[in-house]
Design an enzyme around this catalytic site. Structure first.
Site, PDB file in Angstrom:
ATOM      1  N   GLY A   1      13.923 -10.015  49.375  1.00  0.00           N
ATOM      2  CA  GLY A   1      13.324 -11.198  48.363  1.00  0.00           C
ATOM      3  C   GLY A   1      12.252 -11.305  47.767  1.00  0.00           C
TER       4      GLY A   1
ATOM      5  CD  GLU B   1       7.154 -15.598  44.483  1.00  0.00           C
ATOM      6  OE1 GLU B   1       7.302 -14.909  43.914  1.00  0.00           O
ATOM      7  OE2 GLU B   1       6.038 -14.545  45.032  1.00  0.00           O
TER       8      GLU B   1
ATOM      9  CD  GLU C   1       7.068  -7.110  44.474  1.00  0.00           C
ATOM     10  OE1 GLU C   1       7.708  -8.223  44.969  1.00  0.00           O
ATOM     11  OE2 GLU C   1       7.676  -6.140  45.305  1.00  0.00           O
TER      12      GLU C   1
ATOM     13  N   GLY D   1      10.841 -16.294  49.985  1.00  0.00           N
ATOM     14  CA  GLY D   1      10.966 -15.791  51.739  1.00  0.00           C
ATOM     15  C   GLY D   1      10.079 -17.028  52.359  1.00  0.00           C
TER      16      GLY D   1
ATOM     17  CB  CYS E   1      10.324  -4.244  48.042  1.00  0.00           C
ATOM     18  SG  CYS E   1      11.800  -2.873  48.751  1.00  0.00           S
TER      19      CYS E   1
ATOM     20  CD  GLU F   1      12.866  -5.184  55.572  1.00  0.00           C
ATOM     21  OE1 GLU F   1      12.382  -4.700  54.780  1.00  0.00           O
ATOM     22  OE2 GLU F   1      12.983  -5.554  56.676  1.00  0.00           O
TER      23      GLU F   1
ATOM     24  CE  LYS G   1      22.438 -15.960  47.297  1.00  0.00           C
ATOM     25  NZ  LYS G   1      22.291 -15.264  46.315  1.00  0.00           N
TER      26      LYS G   1
HETATM   27  P1  NAI Z   1      15.103 -14.383  44.106  1.00  0.00           P
HETATM   28  O1  NAI Z   1      14.055 -13.833  46.198  1.00  0.00           O
HETATM   29  O2  NAI Z   1      14.267 -14.741  44.306  1.00  0.00           O
HETATM   30  O3  NAI Z   1      16.162 -13.701  45.404  1.00  0.00           O
HETATM   31  C1  NAI Z   1      16.772 -13.381  46.497  1.00  0.00           C
HETATM   32  C2  NAI Z   1      18.092 -13.939  46.644  1.00  0.00           C
HETATM   33  O4  NAI Z   1      17.720 -14.375  47.045  1.00  0.00           O
HETATM   34  C3  NAI Z   1      19.406 -13.690  45.144  1.00  0.00           C
HETATM   35  O5  NAI Z   1      20.233 -13.524  46.245  1.00  0.00           O
HETATM   36  C4  NAI Z   1      19.298 -15.117  45.409  1.00  0.00           C
HETATM   37  O6  NAI Z   1      20.723 -15.727  44.991  1.00  0.00           O
HETATM   38  C5  NAI Z   1      18.379 -15.914  46.864  1.00  0.00           C
HETATM   39  N1  NAI Z   1      18.236 -17.232  46.745  1.00  0.00           N
HETATM   40  C6  NAI Z   1      17.476 -17.403  45.641  1.00  0.00           C
HETATM   41  N2  NAI Z   1      16.287 -18.885  46.012  1.00  0.00           N
HETATM   42  C7  NAI Z   1      16.961 -18.948  47.459  1.00  0.00           C
HETATM   43  C8  NAI Z   1      16.840 -19.935  48.067  1.00  0.00           C
HETATM   44  N3  NAI Z   1      15.916 -21.207  47.717  1.00  0.00           N
HETATM   45  N4  NAI Z   1      17.414 -19.785  49.474  1.00  0.00           N
HETATM   46  C9  NAI Z   1      17.742 -19.093  49.906  1.00  0.00           C
HETATM   47  N5  NAI Z   1      18.039 -17.583  48.877  1.00  0.00           N
HETATM   48  C10 NAI Z   1      17.495 -18.040  48.092  1.00  0.00           C
HETATM   49  O7  NAI Z   1      13.790 -13.031  43.914  1.00  0.00           O
HETATM   50  P2  NAI Z   1      14.271 -13.133  41.698  1.00  0.00           P
HETATM   51  O8  NAI Z   1      14.709 -14.609  41.509  1.00  0.00           O
HETATM   52  O9  NAI Z   1      16.172 -12.244  41.974  1.00  0.00           O
HETATM   53  O10 NAI Z   1      13.472 -11.853  41.854  1.00  0.00           O
HETATM   54  C11 NAI Z   1      12.588 -12.711  41.397  1.00  0.00           C
HETATM   55  C12 NAI Z   1      10.961 -12.024  41.405  1.00  0.00           C
HETATM   56  O11 NAI Z   1      11.037 -11.486  43.307  1.00  0.00           O
HETATM   57  C13 NAI Z   1      11.471 -10.041  40.998  1.00  0.00           C
HETATM   58  O12 NAI Z   1      10.938 -10.646  40.399  1.00  0.00           O
HETATM   59  C14 NAI Z   1      10.887  -9.266  41.711  1.00  0.00           C
HETATM   60  O13 NAI Z   1       9.528 -10.172  41.934  1.00  0.00           O
HETATM   61  C15 NAI Z   1      10.872 -10.000  43.601  1.00  0.00           C
HETATM   62  N6  NAI Z   1      11.952  -9.590  44.301  1.00  0.00           N
HETATM   63  C16 NAI Z   1      11.675  -9.095  45.522  1.00  0.00           C
HETATM   64  C17 NAI Z   1      12.795  -8.032  45.901  1.00  0.00           C
HETATM   65  C18 NAI Z   1      12.001  -6.778  47.011  1.00  0.00           C
HETATM   66  O14 NAI Z   1      13.002  -6.454  47.666  1.00  0.00           O
HETATM   67  N7  NAI Z   1      11.317  -7.054  47.807  1.00  0.00           N
HETATM   68  C19 NAI Z   1      13.845  -7.987  44.868  1.00  0.00           C
HETATM   69  C20 NAI Z   1      14.068  -8.672  44.516  1.00  0.00           C
HETATM   70  C21 NAI Z   1      12.932  -9.207  43.696  1.00  0.00           C
END
Ligand code: NAI
Ligand code: MG
Length: 798
Positions: free
Chosen positions: A245, A248, A398, A250, A301, A267, A193
């Site tokens: 991602g 939170e 972050e 995670g 990240c 990750e 996804k």
């Molecule tokens: P996110 O963690 O919500 O999204 C990452 C992925 O997880 C997306 O594909 C999303 O659709 C999916 N997702 C969201 N909620 C989920 C759930 N309950 N169960 C399963 N999958 C779910 O990150 P988002 O909202 O795009 O960004 C928020 C913050 O997260 C950013 O501002 C940044 O600080 C951080 N982030 C960190 C990343 C990293 O590589 N460490 C990458 C993206 C965001």
């Protein structure tokens, strides 16, 4: 209008826009919007719901994509489950051929991928074109190799099953490759996804999977938002979840999968320290900071978002950074002259703005360059905070944007304490011109990756992942494979057989000219990439198995060997220092071009040696496979790190020996020859090879294959003739650094005697081998003979 003179004065430059035309044409082929890619085909979303993905630089809608429902996830998991057993049964070599085909497909479409990525995500085309997409291809190549070697290098392990993979928007296609390549290499099937802001390159990838005919259901892509991700996490038919991602989400996923038996790798986020010691080269540091925090708009990240500078150099560093920030260019992601593109989405931009405001409110000094941003689009300027306290929000949270904080330290101990003062532990970089300082600090940092005098470097051969709240599990390298493996002895105890050609990707024959040369032509020698007449002016007859004279080959002599050795030396430096990845790609290409000619080579073998059709076909197929095996090994025959107990690590590096003379066995004229040439070339040698004396045509037929495989001229030189004349010349030659000899005992002894002149390393064997056998004919024995170990002692943790 500016004159050329003005332009030279100001060094200002115009825009260099990349055309979006091809990307738009691809999008136009999906006018109603995209479906999910399930079971090898496009499938309409069950609820008919779609949402827009936009270009953050303009706000324009790029495409409408499907919002995946529970039913869609169900269908995708079912398709993945249905495909898994056959995908695993295909065997490592079969899967390697598919991963290789995907790597080639990514390379063929690399520009299209780069443009689509920049349109959808907002990252500068320079980064998508030069960093993301090449790394994607690299991941598929590297893992094609692990598939090939799985049976021997990961014996006793099998796939986990069906894997659900959820990825973020910051490196959409790169994260796809980090997830999909190792999973499918190890025999798993996947449901991926992509992130809701950046689904397009995953959909383009799915399109290519359909186009190359990847077995249906091996790779499924379901788009949607967090709800779709949650449905995948909760699906009982999923054996493992791999997530990248926010911390939170995670945490939510860990809770949701607890007790389910699902495997999990995470990750997550980071707040990575960037340590600058007094003796660092500050100009390099400044460029390092640019790569650490202004790469990908800081949406990385492992971004180096906390600069910790030693007090004595902090003021100078701040001055230099501000001066450099003035020269950064923010603008259209498709402009090749732009350093910083657009922020991915309005919510992310809002988050950055709020955190910066909070930083100012908490009393830190905020600095931004004097120039103004483009008026439209989601842009944010590079931002530097000074006067920051370690507990400040901007020092702990972050930000995921182009915002960096700078704090100071006095002593190395204080630097380590500040660096580790975070809940995260993804990466760190250490800057010092003193290796002892750097390697004293590195082991004290709680982070999965430590870069010394560099930052944000990634490769498929190296693991990547976090300590602490940055998650667990690794991606990349052998350590990353364990996430997709489970201990499972193969019950039958049998080694895998060759997959049937009908389940393999077909390579495009267009890369080669017409068929093999007619048998009545006298092949020349192959020296320095050219076909040359033998110095002697004589030829030797080649007889078929019935004793009929079918043609002649050149009779090489001392002079020809000398020329070949010289050509090998010319090629040696470039080939030995080419990256292992480059050598791997060339060897894969040899395999591909040999595969295109599979039938012709088999026919030639049969006609000459009188072997059965089956035996000939088997030898050719084993030869193709051997090329895959050594392409795989090229970037995996790692050295080691010895834990020498004196505050040291000892790096045991495998290095090539130099120019090798190879005298091939008489039997197995194609496979025996390649069994020597391929491992030698994989490890960086240039060679002078003497093919089977009896049936040299199988080696001379390879000239065309080598010519069309991007093998640099002089890496493989082939001198036909009599072994008795040529082997002693090679053995006695002072510019030949090693010799491998497979032939009669008396001749082997002579080779060993003659090698004493320059004490060249010799490997002389007279016992016949079964070259078809994977254990006798290939593997570590050959790699060991093709390397010597250099031990480098480095102070560490002193
Ligand atoms: P996110 O963690 O919500 O999204 C990452 C992925 O997880 C997306 O594909 C999303 O659709 C999916 N997702 C969201 N909620 C989920 C759930 N309950 N169960 C399963 N999958 C779910 O990150 P988002 O909202 O795009 O960004 C928020 C913050 O997260 C950013 O501002 C940044 O600080 C951080 N982030 C960190 C990343 C990293 O590589 N460490 C990458 C993206 C965001
Ligand atoms: Mg988008």
């Amino acid at each position: 209008m500016t004159s050329i003179r003005d332009a030279f004065q100001t060094m200002a430059w115009g825009t260099a826009p990349e055309s979006p035309a091809t990307a738009e044409a691809w999008l136009a082929r999906h006018p109603k919007g995209f479906g999910h890619s399930i079971g090898g085909a496009w499938v309409e979303p069950s609820a008919g719901e779609r949402f827009a993905t936009t270009n953050p630089a303009t706000g324009a809608e790029l495409a409408r994509v499907a919002q995946g429902s529970k039913e869609d996830v169900e269908a995708a998991v079912r398709a993945a489950r249905a495909a898994q057993a056959a995908w695993w049964a295909l065997g490592g070599h079969g899967r390697a051929r598919w991963l290789y085909a995907l790597a080639r497909e990514v390379q063929r479409n690399s520009r299209l991928f780069a443009v689509v990525e920049s349109l959808d995500n907002g990252k500068p085309i320079r980064e998508s074109r030069d960093i993301d997409i090449p790394l994607v291809a690299r991941h598929f190549y590297h893992h094609a190799g692990w598939a090939e070697l799985m049976e021997t290098e990961l014996a006793g392990y099998g796939p986990v099953g069906v894997v659900g993979q959820i990825i973020p928007w910051n490196f959409p296609l790169l994260m796809l490759s980090w997830k999909i390549a190792p999973a499918i290499a190890m025999g798993n099937t996947v449901v991926l996804k992509p992130a809701e802001f950046t689904p397009l390159t995953a959909l383009l990838f799915a399109d290519l999977c359909h186009a190359v005919g990847l077995p249906a259901g091996v790779v499924n892509v379901v788009t949607g938002d967090g709800r779709t991700g949650a449905a995948l996490v909760e699906h009982p038919g999923v054996d493992k979840i791999a997530f990248t991602g926010s911390t939170e989400v995670g945490r939510i996923i860990r809770a949701a999968t607890a007790g389910s038996g699902k495997r999990l790798s995470l990750e997550l986020g980071g707040k990575s320290p960037f340590l600058v010691f007094e003796d660092a080269d500050l100009d390099s540091v400044v460029e390092g900071v640019v790569d650490a925090i202004w790469f990908n708009q800081g949406q990385v990240c492992c971004a180096g978002s906390r600069i910790l500078a030693q007090e004595g150099v902090a003021a100078r560093l701040v001055d230099k950074l501000r001066a450099r920030m003035e020269t950064l260019r923010v603008g259209s992601p498709l402009d090749k002259a732009v350093d910083i593109g657009a922020i991915v989405a309005p919510v992310q931009l809002e988050k950055i703005r709020q955190l910066v405001e909070q930083g100012i409110a908490e009393g830190a000094t905020c600095w931004q360059p004097s120039w103004s941003l483009p008026r439209e689009g989601l842009f944010y300027p590079p931002t530097l905070f000074t006067d920051v306290t370690p507990a400040a929000t901007v020092a702990q949270v972050e930000i995921f944007g182009p915002v960096v904080v700078l704090m100071t330290f006095r002593t190395p101990a204080e630097a380590v304490e500040m660096a580790n003062n975070t809940r995260y532990g993804l990466a760190a970089s250490v800057w010092s011109e003193n290796l002892n300082t750097a390697l004293d600090i590195a082991p004290q940092l709680k982070a999965g990756t430590v870069w010394v005098n560099c930052t944000n470097l990634f490769d498929a051969a190296s693991g990547f992942g976090g300590y602490r709240e940055s998650g667990y599990g690794r991606e990349g390298g052998k350590e990353g494979l364990w996430e997709y493996l489970k201990a499972e002895r193969r019950k039958d105890g049998k080694t895998e057989s060759d997959p049937s050609p009908s389940v393999l990707p077909s390579f495009r024959p267009s890369v080669l000219p017409s068929g093999l040369p007619p048998i009545d032509r006298t092949p020349k020698l192959y020296i320095g990439g050219k076909q040359v007449r033998p110095d002697s002016g004589y030829a030797l007859p080649v007889l078929d198995s019935a004793g009929n004279r079918v043609t002649e080959v050149g009779r090489g002599n001392r002079k020809d060997v000398r020329n070949a050795v010289e050509a090998a030396h010319h090629a040696e430096r470039g080939w030995a220092t080419a990256t292992a990845h480059t050598r791997a790609q060339v060897l894969y290409y040899v395999a591909e071009n040999l595969a295109v000619r599979e039938r012709e080579f088999a026919e030639r073998l049969r006609a000459l040696t009188g072997s059965s059709e089956d035996a000939a076909a088997l030898e050719v197929r084993a030869s193709i496979r051997r090329a895959f095996v050594y392409a795989a090994w090229a970037d995996k025959y790692d050295g080691r790190v010895h834990a020498t107990p004196i505050r040291n690590v000892t790096l045991a590096m495998n290095e090539p020996i130099g120019v090798l003379g190879l005298v091939a066995p008489s039997e197995a004229p194609l496979l025996g020859f390649l069994s020597l040439v391929l491992p030698a070339a994989a490890m960086g040698h240039s060679v002078v090879a003497v093919p089977s004396e009896r049936w040299p045509l199988l080696a001379t037929d390879l000239y065309q294959v080598l010519d069309t495989s991007d093998l640099p001229a002089g890496v493989v030189n082939i001198v036909t003739g009599t072994r008795k004349e040529l082997a002693p010349v090679l053995a006695a030659h002072d510019d030949v650094d090693g010799i491998w000899f497979f032939g009669p005992r008396e001749e082997a002894a002579e080779v060993e005697r003659l090698s004493t002149g320059n004490m060249k390393r010799t490997w002389a064997e007279w016992e016949p081998r079964d070259w078809l056998d994977a254990h006798e004919g290939q593997g570590e024995e050959f790699l060991r003979e093709a390397t010597q170990v250099k031990n480098i002692w480095v102070p560490y943790g002193a």
